[in-house]
Scaffold this active site. Sequence first.
Site, PDB file in Angstrom:
ATOM      1  N   LEU A 162     -15.326 -48.430  47.894  1.00 55.68           N
ATOM      2  CA  LEU A 162     -14.137 -49.279  47.916  1.00 55.68           C
ATOM      3  C   LEU A 162     -12.898 -48.417  48.136  1.00 55.68           C
ATOM      4  O   LEU A 162     -12.779 -47.381  47.490  1.00 55.68           O
ATOM      5  CB  LEU A 162     -14.017 -50.060  46.599  1.00 55.68           C
ATOM      6  CG  LEU A 162     -15.086 -51.146  46.420  1.00 55.68           C
ATOM      7  CD1 LEU A 162     -15.059 -51.702  45.010  1.00 55.68           C
ATOM      8  CD2 LEU A 162     -14.908 -52.262  47.448  1.00 55.68           C
ATOM      9  N   ASN A 180     -10.194 -42.954  35.858  1.00 55.18           N
ATOM     10  CA  ASN A 180     -10.946 -44.194  35.556  1.00 55.18           C
ATOM     11  C   ASN A 180     -12.231 -43.906  34.783  1.00 55.18           C
ATOM     12  O   ASN A 180     -13.331 -44.244  35.217  1.00 55.18           O
ATOM     13  CB  ASN A 180     -11.228 -45.003  36.836  1.00 55.18           C
ATOM     14  CG  ASN A 180     -12.054 -44.253  37.869  1.00 55.18           C
ATOM     15  OD1 ASN A 180     -12.059 -43.032  37.913  1.00 55.18           O
ATOM     16  ND2 ASN A 180     -12.764 -44.992  38.712  1.00 55.18           N
ATOM     17  N   HIS A 210      -7.680 -36.519  45.755  1.00 53.88           N
ATOM     18  CA  HIS A 210      -8.258 -37.736  45.130  1.00 53.88           C
ATOM     19  C   HIS A 210      -9.718 -37.447  44.803  1.00 53.88           C
ATOM     20  O   HIS A 210     -10.570 -37.432  45.690  1.00 53.88           O
ATOM     21  CB  HIS A 210      -8.161 -38.929  46.088  1.00 53.88           C
ATOM     22  CG  HIS A 210      -8.657 -40.209  45.507  1.00 53.88           C
ATOM     23  ND1 HIS A 210      -7.943 -41.393  45.605  1.00 53.88           N
ATOM     24  CD2 HIS A 210      -9.785 -40.531  44.817  1.00 53.88           C
ATOM     25  CE1 HIS A 210      -8.608 -42.360  45.000  1.00 53.88           C
ATOM     26  NE2 HIS A 210      -9.748 -41.865  44.520  1.00 53.88           N
ATOM     27  N   HIS A 246     -13.031 -37.939  41.776  1.00 46.91           N
ATOM     28  CA  HIS A 246     -13.620 -38.440  40.525  1.00 46.91           C
ATOM     29  C   HIS A 246     -14.582 -37.389  39.986  1.00 46.91           C
ATOM     30  O   HIS A 246     -15.578 -37.068  40.635  1.00 46.91           O
ATOM     31  CB  HIS A 246     -14.390 -39.742  40.778  1.00 46.91           C
ATOM     32  CG  HIS A 246     -13.510 -40.838  41.274  1.00 46.91           C
ATOM     33  ND1 HIS A 246     -12.888 -41.729  40.437  1.00 46.91           N
ATOM     34  CD2 HIS A 246     -13.125 -41.174  42.530  1.00 46.91           C
ATOM     35  CE1 HIS A 246     -12.153 -42.569  41.151  1.00 46.91           C
ATOM     36  NE2 HIS A 246     -12.276 -42.259  42.431  1.00 46.91           N
ATOM     37  N   LEU A 247     -14.273 -36.890  38.806  1.00 50.71           N
ATOM     38  CA  LEU A 247     -15.168 -35.892  38.190  1.00 50.71           C
ATOM     39  C   LEU A 247     -16.033 -36.497  37.094  1.00 50.71           C
ATOM     40  O   LEU A 247     -16.978 -35.848  36.628  1.00 50.71           O
ATOM     41  CB  LEU A 247     -14.365 -34.735  37.591  1.00 50.71           C
ATOM     42  CG  LEU A 247     -13.828 -33.679  38.553  1.00 50.71           C
ATOM     43  CD1 LEU A 247     -13.102 -32.595  37.777  1.00 50.71           C
ATOM     44  CD2 LEU A 247     -14.942 -33.062  39.398  1.00 50.71           C
ATOM     45  N   ARG A 248     -15.661 -37.725  36.645  1.00 49.60           N
ATOM     46  CA  ARG A 248     -16.384 -38.363  35.517  1.00 49.60           C
ATOM     47  C   ARG A 248     -16.278 -37.510  34.264  1.00 49.60           C
ATOM     48  O   ARG A 248     -15.335 -36.772  34.081  1.00 49.60           O
ATOM     49  CB  ARG A 248     -17.868 -38.624  35.874  1.00 49.60           C
ATOM     50  CG  ARG A 248     -18.109 -39.231  37.251  1.00 49.60           C
ATOM     51  CD  ARG A 248     -17.466 -40.555  37.456  1.00 49.60           C
ATOM     52  NE  ARG A 248     -17.941 -41.194  38.682  1.00 49.60           N
ATOM     53  CZ  ARG A 248     -17.276 -42.145  39.319  1.00 49.60           C
ATOM     54  NH1 ARG A 248     -16.095 -42.551  38.889  1.00 49.60           N
ATOM     55  NH2 ARG A 248     -17.772 -42.697  40.392  1.00 49.60           N
ATOM     56  N   ASP A 261     -12.045 -38.838  47.586  1.00 43.64           N
ATOM     57  CA  ASP A 261     -12.593 -39.953  46.802  1.00 43.64           C
ATOM     58  C   ASP A 261     -14.070 -39.718  46.512  1.00 43.64           C
ATOM     59  O   ASP A 261     -14.850 -40.660  46.417  1.00 43.64           O
ATOM     60  CB  ASP A 261     -12.382 -41.304  47.499  1.00 43.64           C
ATOM     61  CG  ASP A 261     -12.500 -42.470  46.511  1.00 43.64           C
ATOM     62  OD1 ASP A 261     -12.503 -42.232  45.286  1.00 43.64           O
ATOM     63  OD2 ASP A 261     -12.598 -43.621  46.979  1.00 43.64           O
ATOM     64  N   LYS A 317      -1.918 -43.274  38.220  1.00 45.35           N
ATOM     65  CA  LYS A 317      -2.746 -44.062  39.141  1.00 45.35           C
ATOM     66  C   LYS A 317      -2.668 -45.546  38.795  1.00 45.35           C
ATOM     67  O   LYS A 317      -2.902 -45.939  37.652  1.00 45.35           O
ATOM     68  CB  LYS A 317      -4.205 -43.595  39.044  1.00 45.35           C
ATOM     69  CG  LYS A 317      -5.213 -44.391  39.897  1.00 45.35           C
ATOM     70  CD  LYS A 317      -5.050 -44.117  41.384  1.00 45.35           C
ATOM     71  CE  LYS A 317      -5.959 -45.006  42.250  1.00 45.35           C
ATOM     72  NZ  LYS A 317      -7.301 -44.468  42.420  1.00 45.35           N
ATOM     73  N   HIS A 353      -6.829 -43.600  49.782  1.00 45.32           N
ATOM     74  CA  HIS A 353      -7.915 -43.953  50.698  1.00 45.32           C
ATOM     75  C   HIS A 353      -7.556 -45.116  51.629  1.00 45.32           C
ATOM     76  O   HIS A 353      -8.181 -46.162  51.596  1.00 45.32           O
ATOM     77  CB  HIS A 353      -9.226 -44.233  49.957  1.00 45.32           C
ATOM     78  CG  HIS A 353      -9.086 -44.976  48.653  1.00 45.32           C
ATOM     79  ND1 HIS A 353      -8.393 -46.145  48.527  1.00 45.32           N
ATOM     80  CD2 HIS A 353      -9.576 -44.696  47.428  1.00 45.32           C
ATOM     81  CE1 HIS A 353      -8.469 -46.549  47.273  1.00 45.32           C
ATOM     82  NE2 HIS A 353      -9.161 -45.688  46.587  1.00 45.32           N
ATOM     83  N   ALA A 372     -19.934 -48.789  43.688  1.00 53.75           N
ATOM     84  CA  ALA A 372     -19.176 -48.302  44.845  1.00 53.75           C
ATOM     85  C   ALA A 372     -18.861 -46.821  44.664  1.00 53.75           C
ATOM     86  O   ALA A 372     -18.374 -46.420  43.606  1.00 53.75           O
ATOM     87  CB  ALA A 372     -17.873 -49.083  44.973  1.00 53.75           C
ATOM     88  N   HIS A 418     -22.189 -41.426  41.554  1.00 54.59           N
ATOM     89  CA  HIS A 418     -22.942 -42.370  40.723  1.00 54.59           C
ATOM     90  C   HIS A 418     -24.395 -41.944  40.825  1.00 54.59           C
ATOM     91  O   HIS A 418     -24.829 -41.471  41.888  1.00 54.59           O
ATOM     92  CB  HIS A 418     -22.831 -43.801  41.271  1.00 54.59           C
ATOM     93  CG  HIS A 418     -21.457 -44.395  41.162  1.00 54.59           C
ATOM     94  ND1 HIS A 418     -21.007 -45.069  40.059  1.00 54.59           N
ATOM     95  CD2 HIS A 418     -20.429 -44.419  42.046  1.00 54.59           C
ATOM     96  CE1 HIS A 418     -19.778 -45.494  40.256  1.00 54.59           C
ATOM     97  NE2 HIS A 418     -19.396 -45.107  41.455  1.00 54.59           N
ATOM     98  N   HIS A 427      -4.395 -47.661  44.267  1.00 52.39           N
ATOM     99  CA  HIS A 427      -5.573 -48.266  44.897  1.00 52.39           C
ATOM    100  C   HIS A 427      -5.076 -49.562  45.526  1.00 52.39           C
ATOM    101  O   HIS A 427      -4.828 -50.539  44.824  1.00 52.39           O
ATOM    102  CB  HIS A 427      -6.674 -48.519  43.866  1.00 52.39           C
ATOM    103  CG  HIS A 427      -7.915 -49.087  44.492  1.00 52.39           C
ATOM    104  ND1 HIS A 427      -9.087 -48.382  44.607  1.00 52.39           N
ATOM    105  CD2 HIS A 427      -8.145 -50.284  45.089  1.00 52.39           C
ATOM    106  CE1 HIS A 427      -9.996 -49.121  45.224  1.00 52.39           C
ATOM    107  NE2 HIS A 427      -9.449 -50.286  45.522  1.00 52.39           N
TER     108      HIS A 427
END
Length: 358
Positions: free
Chosen positions: A229, A42, A14, A16-18, A257, A109, A184, A273, A261, A146
């Site tokens: 979150l 996302n 899980h 997030h690479l953006r 996760d 997802k 998560h 978050a 940011h 989620h």
Amino acid sequence: MTNRLTIRQPDDWHLHLRDGVMMESVVGVTAQHFCRAIIMPNLVPPVVSEADARAYAARIEQAYRKASSSVGTANTATFTPLMTLYLTDQTDPAEVVSAYGNGVIKAVKLYPAGATTNSASGVTSIDNVMPVLEAMAENNIVLCIHGEITRTSVDIFDREKVFIDEVLGPLRQRLPELRIVLEHVTTEHGVDFIQAQSKNTAATITPHHLMLNRNHMLVGGIRPHYYCLPILKRAAHQKKLVAAATGGDPRFFLGTDSAPHTASTKESACGCAGVFNAPNTMSVLAHVFEAVQALDKLEGFASEHGANFYQLPLNNRTMSLVKQNTPVQHAEQIQVGAEHVVVFDPGEPLYWSVESVN
Ligand code: DOR
Ligand code: ZN
């Protein structure tokens, strides 16, 4: 006393690479330690089609090649992003089946609409996506969830439990063949739910939920870099998560996760978050597992259970971790263009570090 540990190279189930400059700044960090990662979809706009997933995979590939040439490590050359599609009320079952059949995605997802960062296009009711979920069950495609209810009347600390009671439990009964990962997991209730299922149900656990509880975030001042979150819960839940992660149960595995940011968007009157833990995840895990005399269970949690659940081969490379006598100095932040991202502060000194990946 153990001061060296060699395990199979881990994966992150899980992540997030953006995109853009943020992705260029963070992809090499994950690729230094992890062989594969399930990439969250996302983005804005989200990754909703096979073409989107292909294009995003190509951008990731390009970014980590660039990162690996500047870092100069051999490890980064073998990083494999495992792509996902973002489920919406409009998703066409045929699109999902095709993307999976063509080897473009490994999972889908489900974000309840409004649950978290960039989830506005998420699912508003399970009934709206039942045809997609049925097609996924038939085609053996994993659904990552989620698991938080978004009804405003439900307290933020209860949102996982209510989601399980109202949505996940009934879905589990309706489609027993669908392979589901509760992403998560953060509560005793969630762990109990996973353990009560006879098949096809697993959960990822983050390093920060193993290391922290809500007191760390709120006592003595509010710490925006611990805001994520699902939100950090009571210490009793944290304890239950540690027991699940370190107990050797194949239904629990690592999903960091890691969610970068910029500092300015977190240190704000309405902060985002997400915890950026990719740099020190393995140090944190070794610390947590050692504290409960379960270092022998780290390999299963970080390197085997996830691959087995996703029915993918285990990695061939190994990772060596060493324990030092003095605390490891991790970078406190990484630069992203003119801004920076703050690295997860586990709140305690860490002594384990990754020595090599071979
Ligand atoms: O803390 C979180 N950050 N939780 C999520 O579910 C999303 C993530 C993000 O994308 O920033
Ligand atoms: Zn996430």
